[in-house]
Design a protein around this motif. Structure first.
Motif, PDB file in Angstrom:
ATOM      1  N   VAL A   1       0.838  -1.203   0.000  1.00  0.00           N
ATOM      2  CA  VAL A   1       0.000   0.000   0.000  1.00  0.00           C
ATOM      3  C   VAL A   1       0.875   1.256   0.000  1.00  0.00           C
ATOM      4  O   VAL A   1       0.611   2.220  -0.722  1.00  0.00           O
ATOM      5  CB  VAL A   1      -0.955  -0.007   1.205  1.00  0.00           C
ATOM      6  CG1 VAL A   1      -1.619   1.353   1.378  1.00  0.00           C
ATOM      7  CG2 VAL A   1      -2.027  -1.080   1.034  1.00  0.00           C
ATOM      8  N   CYS A   2       1.939   1.236   0.790  1.00  0.00           N
ATOM      9  CA  CYS A   2       2.837   2.406   0.836  1.00  0.00           C
ATOM     10  C   CYS A   2       3.638   2.539  -0.458  1.00  0.00           C
ATOM     11  O   CYS A   2       3.960   3.654  -0.878  1.00  0.00           O
ATOM     12  CB  CYS A   2       3.752   2.311   2.052  1.00  0.00           C
ATOM     13  SG  CYS A   2       2.857   2.471   3.612  1.00  0.00           S
ATOM     14  N   PHE A   3       3.964   1.411  -1.100  1.00  0.00           N
ATOM     15  CA  PHE A   3       4.571   1.474  -2.431  1.00  0.00           C
ATOM     16  C   PHE A   3       3.618   2.190  -3.401  1.00  0.00           C
ATOM     17  O   PHE A   3       4.045   2.989  -4.242  1.00  0.00           O
ATOM     18  CB  PHE A   3       4.856   0.073  -2.962  1.00  0.00           C
ATOM     19  CG  PHE A   3       6.121  -0.548  -2.420  1.00  0.00           C
ATOM     20  CD1 PHE A   3       6.865   0.067  -1.431  1.00  0.00           C
ATOM     21  CD2 PHE A   3       6.575  -1.759  -2.919  1.00  0.00           C
ATOM     22  CE1 PHE A   3       8.027  -0.500  -0.931  1.00  0.00           C
ATOM     23  CE2 PHE A   3       7.732  -2.342  -2.439  1.00  0.00           C
ATOM     24  CZ  PHE A   3       8.461  -1.719  -1.447  1.00  0.00           C
ATOM     25  N   TYR A   4       2.326   1.887  -3.293  1.00  0.00           N
ATOM     26  CA  TYR A   4       1.342   2.540  -4.153  1.00  0.00           C
ATOM     27  C   TYR A   4       1.313   4.044  -3.888  1.00  0.00           C
ATOM     28  O   TYR A   4       1.184   4.848  -4.830  1.00  0.00           O
ATOM     29  CB  TYR A   4      -0.038   1.939  -3.917  1.00  0.00           C
ATOM     30  CG  TYR A   4      -1.145   2.609  -4.697  1.00  0.00           C
ATOM     31  CD1 TYR A   4      -1.351   2.313  -6.044  1.00  0.00           C
ATOM     32  CD2 TYR A   4      -1.981   3.543  -4.089  1.00  0.00           C
ATOM     33  CE1 TYR A   4      -2.367   2.931  -6.760  1.00  0.00           C
ATOM     34  CE2 TYR A   4      -3.000   4.166  -4.797  1.00  0.00           C
ATOM     35  CZ  TYR A   4      -3.183   3.854  -6.132  1.00  0.00           C
ATOM     36  OH  TYR A   4      -4.176   4.470  -6.843  1.00  0.00           O
ATOM     37  N   GLU A   5       1.421   4.433  -2.629  1.00  0.00           N
ATOM     38  CA  GLU A   5       1.457   5.865  -2.301  1.00  0.00           C
ATOM     39  C   GLU A   5       2.634   6.547  -2.998  1.00  0.00           C
ATOM     40  O   GLU A   5       2.511   7.670  -3.496  1.00  0.00           O
ATOM     41  CB  GLU A   5       1.567   6.046  -0.779  1.00  0.00           C
ATOM     42  CG  GLU A   5       0.351   5.567   0.002  1.00  0.00           C
ATOM     43  CD  GLU A   5      -0.709   6.643   0.158  1.00  0.00           C
ATOM     44  OE1 GLU A   5      -0.547   7.728  -0.420  1.00  0.00           O
ATOM     45  OE2 GLU A   5      -1.692   6.381   0.880  1.00  0.00           O
ATOM     46  N   PHE A   6       3.784   5.879  -3.022  1.00  0.00           N
ATOM     47  CA  PHE A   6       4.952   6.443  -3.704  1.00  0.00           C
ATOM     48  C   PHE A   6       4.691   6.517  -5.208  1.00  0.00           C
ATOM     49  O   PHE A   6       5.013   7.523  -5.861  1.00  0.00           O
ATOM     50  CB  PHE A   6       6.187   5.594  -3.422  1.00  0.00           C
ATOM     51  CG  PHE A   6       7.480   6.208  -3.900  1.00  0.00           C
ATOM     52  CD1 PHE A   6       8.227   7.030  -3.068  1.00  0.00           C
ATOM     53  CD2 PHE A   6       7.948   5.972  -5.188  1.00  0.00           C
ATOM     54  CE1 PHE A   6       9.419   7.607  -3.509  1.00  0.00           C
ATOM     55  CE2 PHE A   6       9.128   6.543  -5.632  1.00  0.00           C
ATOM     56  CZ  PHE A   6       9.868   7.363  -4.793  1.00  0.00           C
ATOM     57  N   TYR A   7       4.105   5.472  -5.751  1.00  0.00           N
ATOM     58  CA  TYR A   7       3.779   5.418  -7.183  1.00  0.00           C
ATOM     59  C   TYR A   7       2.867   6.583  -7.570  1.00  0.00           C
ATOM     60  O   TYR A   7       3.068   7.238  -8.599  1.00  0.00           O
ATOM     61  CB  TYR A   7       3.116   4.076  -7.480  1.00  0.00           C
ATOM     62  CG  TYR A   7       2.365   4.006  -8.781  1.00  0.00           C
ATOM     63  CD1 TYR A   7       3.022   3.739  -9.980  1.00  0.00           C
ATOM     64  CD2 TYR A   7       0.982   4.196  -8.807  1.00  0.00           C
ATOM     65  CE1 TYR A   7       2.317   3.666 -11.178  1.00  0.00           C
ATOM     66  CE2 TYR A   7       0.272   4.132  -9.994  1.00  0.00           C
ATOM     67  CZ  TYR A   7       0.943   3.862 -11.179  1.00  0.00           C
ATOM     68  OH  TYR A   7       0.247   3.798 -12.356  1.00  0.00           O
ATOM     69  N   LYS A   8       1.834   6.869  -6.740  1.00  0.00           N
ATOM     70  CA  LYS A   8       0.912   7.954  -7.051  1.00  0.00           C
ATOM     71  C   LYS A   8       1.564   9.325  -6.880  1.00  0.00           C
ATOM     72  O   LYS A   8       1.274  10.256  -7.627  1.00  0.00           O
ATOM     73  CB  LYS A   8      -0.319   7.860  -6.136  1.00  0.00           C
ATOM     74  CG  LYS A   8      -1.206   6.683  -6.421  1.00  0.00           C
ATOM     75  CD  LYS A   8      -1.893   6.776  -7.775  1.00  0.00           C
ATOM     76  CE  LYS A   8      -2.987   7.815  -7.784  1.00  0.00           C
ATOM     77  NZ  LYS A   8      -3.743   7.812  -9.074  1.00  0.00           N
ATOM     78  N   GLY A   9       2.441   9.420  -5.887  1.00  0.00           N
ATOM     79  CA  GLY A   9       3.046  10.714  -5.602  1.00  0.00           C
ATOM     80  C   GLY A   9       4.169  11.113  -6.532  1.00  0.00           C
ATOM     81  O   GLY A   9       4.386  12.294  -6.802  1.00  0.00           O
ATOM     82  N   PHE A  10       4.905  10.096  -7.038  1.00  0.00           N
ATOM     83  CA  PHE A  10       6.101  10.378  -7.845  1.00  0.00           C
ATOM     84  C   PHE A  10       6.126   9.462  -9.068  1.00  0.00           C
ATOM     85  O   PHE A  10       6.995   8.588  -9.195  1.00  0.00           O
ATOM     86  CB  PHE A  10       7.363  10.193  -6.998  1.00  0.00           C
ATOM     87  CG  PHE A  10       7.270  10.854  -5.643  1.00  0.00           C
ATOM     88  CD1 PHE A  10       7.413  12.223  -5.523  1.00  0.00           C
ATOM     89  CD2 PHE A  10       7.009  10.113  -4.498  1.00  0.00           C
ATOM     90  CE1 PHE A  10       7.309  12.846  -4.282  1.00  0.00           C
ATOM     91  CE2 PHE A  10       6.915  10.719  -3.261  1.00  0.00           C
ATOM     92  CZ  PHE A  10       7.053  12.090  -3.150  1.00  0.00           C
ATOM     93  N   PRO A  11       5.167   9.619  -9.980  1.00  0.00           N
ATOM     94  CA  PRO A  11       5.016   8.681 -11.096  1.00  0.00           C
ATOM     95  C   PRO A  11       6.201   8.623 -12.047  1.00  0.00           C
ATOM     96  O   PRO A  11       6.349   7.634 -12.778  1.00  0.00           O
ATOM     97  CB  PRO A  11       3.755   9.180 -11.809  1.00  0.00           C
ATOM     98  CG  PRO A  11       3.628  10.619 -11.409  1.00  0.00           C
ATOM     99  CD  PRO A  11       4.158  10.688 -10.014  1.00  0.00           C
ATOM    100  N   ASP A  12       7.050   9.649 -12.041  1.00  0.00           N
ATOM    101  CA  ASP A  12       8.203   9.673 -12.952  1.00  0.00           C
ATOM    102  C   ASP A  12       9.503   9.277 -12.262  1.00  0.00           C
ATOM    103  O   ASP A  12      10.574   9.310 -12.891  1.00  0.00           O
ATOM    104  CB  ASP A  12       8.358  11.072 -13.566  1.00  0.00           C
ATOM    105  CG  ASP A  12       7.137  11.475 -14.382  1.00  0.00           C
ATOM    106  OD1 ASP A  12       6.566  10.593 -15.062  1.00  0.00           O
ATOM    107  OD2 ASP A  12       6.741  12.658 -14.320  1.00  0.00           O
ATOM    108  N   ASP A  13       9.436   8.920 -10.993  1.00  0.00           N
ATOM    109  CA  ASP A  13      10.645   8.555 -10.263  1.00  0.00           C
ATOM    110  C   ASP A  13      11.185   7.224 -10.788  1.00  0.00           C
ATOM    111  O   ASP A  13      10.418   6.304 -11.097  1.00  0.00           O
ATOM    112  CB  ASP A  13      10.326   8.437  -8.769  1.00  0.00           C
ATOM    113  CG  ASP A  13      11.585   8.382  -7.914  1.00  0.00           C
ATOM    114  OD1 ASP A  13      12.003   9.444  -7.412  1.00  0.00           O
ATOM    115  OD2 ASP A  13      12.139   7.267  -7.748  1.00  0.00           O
TER     116      ASP A  13
END
Length: 333
Positions: free
Chosen positions: A198-210
């Motif tokens: 779930v926290c990986f998803y939060e990172f994915y949504k917050g920084f999609p180009d990282d």
């Protein structure tokens, strides 16, 4: 349309967390059950066991500090939740948002001063929660503190948490080491790996180009293919949440956790714990988005249906929903 109500509930929970955070950043999150026999622990929470409200008398609750490994994981999750709430209400209530930020930083500083935070391997069974829940909570805090303050240090630390979870807390088959009391190889069959995803998803949504998004995709792919899909194939009911038979004794006897009956001729036992079914449903929905597919949403809906009563027992496991629902009960841990 539910956002306002949801935020009211979140604030109610955050108020409690902040009241339970002392000046050192320690979150008081346990009334001590761990050194009690089950019958003693049940008495702690049963009717007719009120205390006299006077400290130092024989009926005091047993409250301890640094009592048990998973505490730090719970504290890290609380910290991440406060940081996210601070971000969500930053415009409508600046003062409350600021209060959440201050408490989140206080808890984070406490956790980062723990010796095991800097260690490169586990302290399994030694009372320190060097495992996925701990690092996922820190990751969630990093994500939202960065969004609030644009401090690059938080983003750098977020990437470190992702690396640690993938390299040290997840097996090659997609399972997570989720507790400091686990043992290899038993923990190698643990399926409880939701909060980190779930926290990986939060990172994915917050920084999609990282650049770390690719690592997150690979982690999801590994989990879905090697855990979810394979376990559905093993399940007589089409459910993904299964526990290997050699863990049956531990789960039912040591934790008194309720399980549905094991079907004849199978090597598995379905585990009747709503948080697992519904957390897995969340991860399945996220997996479809992250992996650009549509094949996991039906699995998610199956998990939800099971909880609401679409199962071989015709039994809803939500109290007071449907018919034949279970009474509320207290688990020992």
């Amino acid at each position: 349309k539910w956002k306002k109500r949801m935020l009211e509930e979140a604030r109610w929970g955050a108020d409690w967390i902040m009241k339970m955070t002392d000046k050192s950043g320690y979150v008081w999150c346990h009334v001590e059950p761990h050194n009690l026999q089950p019958e003693e622990f049940i008495k702690t929470w049963s009717a007719g066991t009120d205390t006299d409200n006077i400290a130092g008398t024989p009926d005091d609750r047993k409250i301890t500090k640094d009592a048990w490994g998973p505490e730090e994981g719970v504290q890290a999750a609380n910290m991440g939740a406060l940081a996210k709430l601070a971000y969500l209400i930053r415009d409508e209530d600046k003062e409350y948002s600021k209060k959440c930020i201050e408490k989140a930083k206080l808890i984070m500083n406490y956790l980062k001063n723990k010796d095991f935070y800097y260690a490169e391997k586990y302290y399994l069974g030694k009372g320190n929660s060097h495992y996925s829940l701990f690092h996922a909570g820190l990751l969630l805090g990093d994500i939202y503190l960065y969004k609030l303050e644009k401090n690059e240090g938080y983003l750098e630390d977020a990437r470190k948490r992702i690396d640690f979870i993938i390299d040290n807390c997840q097996t090659k088959r997609g399972e997570s080491l989720n507790s400091s009391i686990e043992r290899v190889p038993v923990s190698g069959r643990n399926f409880d790996s939701y909060f980190d995803l779930v926290c990986f998803y939060e990172f994915y949504k917050g920084f999609p180009d990282d650049p770390y998004i690719q690592k997150i995709r690979q982690s999801y792919q590994n989990f879905m293919e090697n855990q979810v899909m394979k376990r559905i194939a093993q399940s007589p009911y089409g459910q993904a949440q299964l526990v290997d038979s050699d863990l049956f004794h531990y789960i039912t006897v040591n934790t008194s956790q309720r399980n549905f009956a094991k079907p004849e001729g199978t090597a598995t036992v379905t585990q009747g714990k709503n948080s697992y079914w519904l957390s897995l449903a969340t991860v399945c929905f996220y997996a479809d988005e992250i992996l650009s597919t549509t094949k996991y949403s039906d699995i998610a809906i199956n998990q939800i249906d099971w909880v609401l009563g679409e199962n071989p027992f015709g039994l809803s496991t939500v109290a007071e929903v449907g018919y034949g629902f279970p009474r509320m009960f207290t688990m020992w841990y």
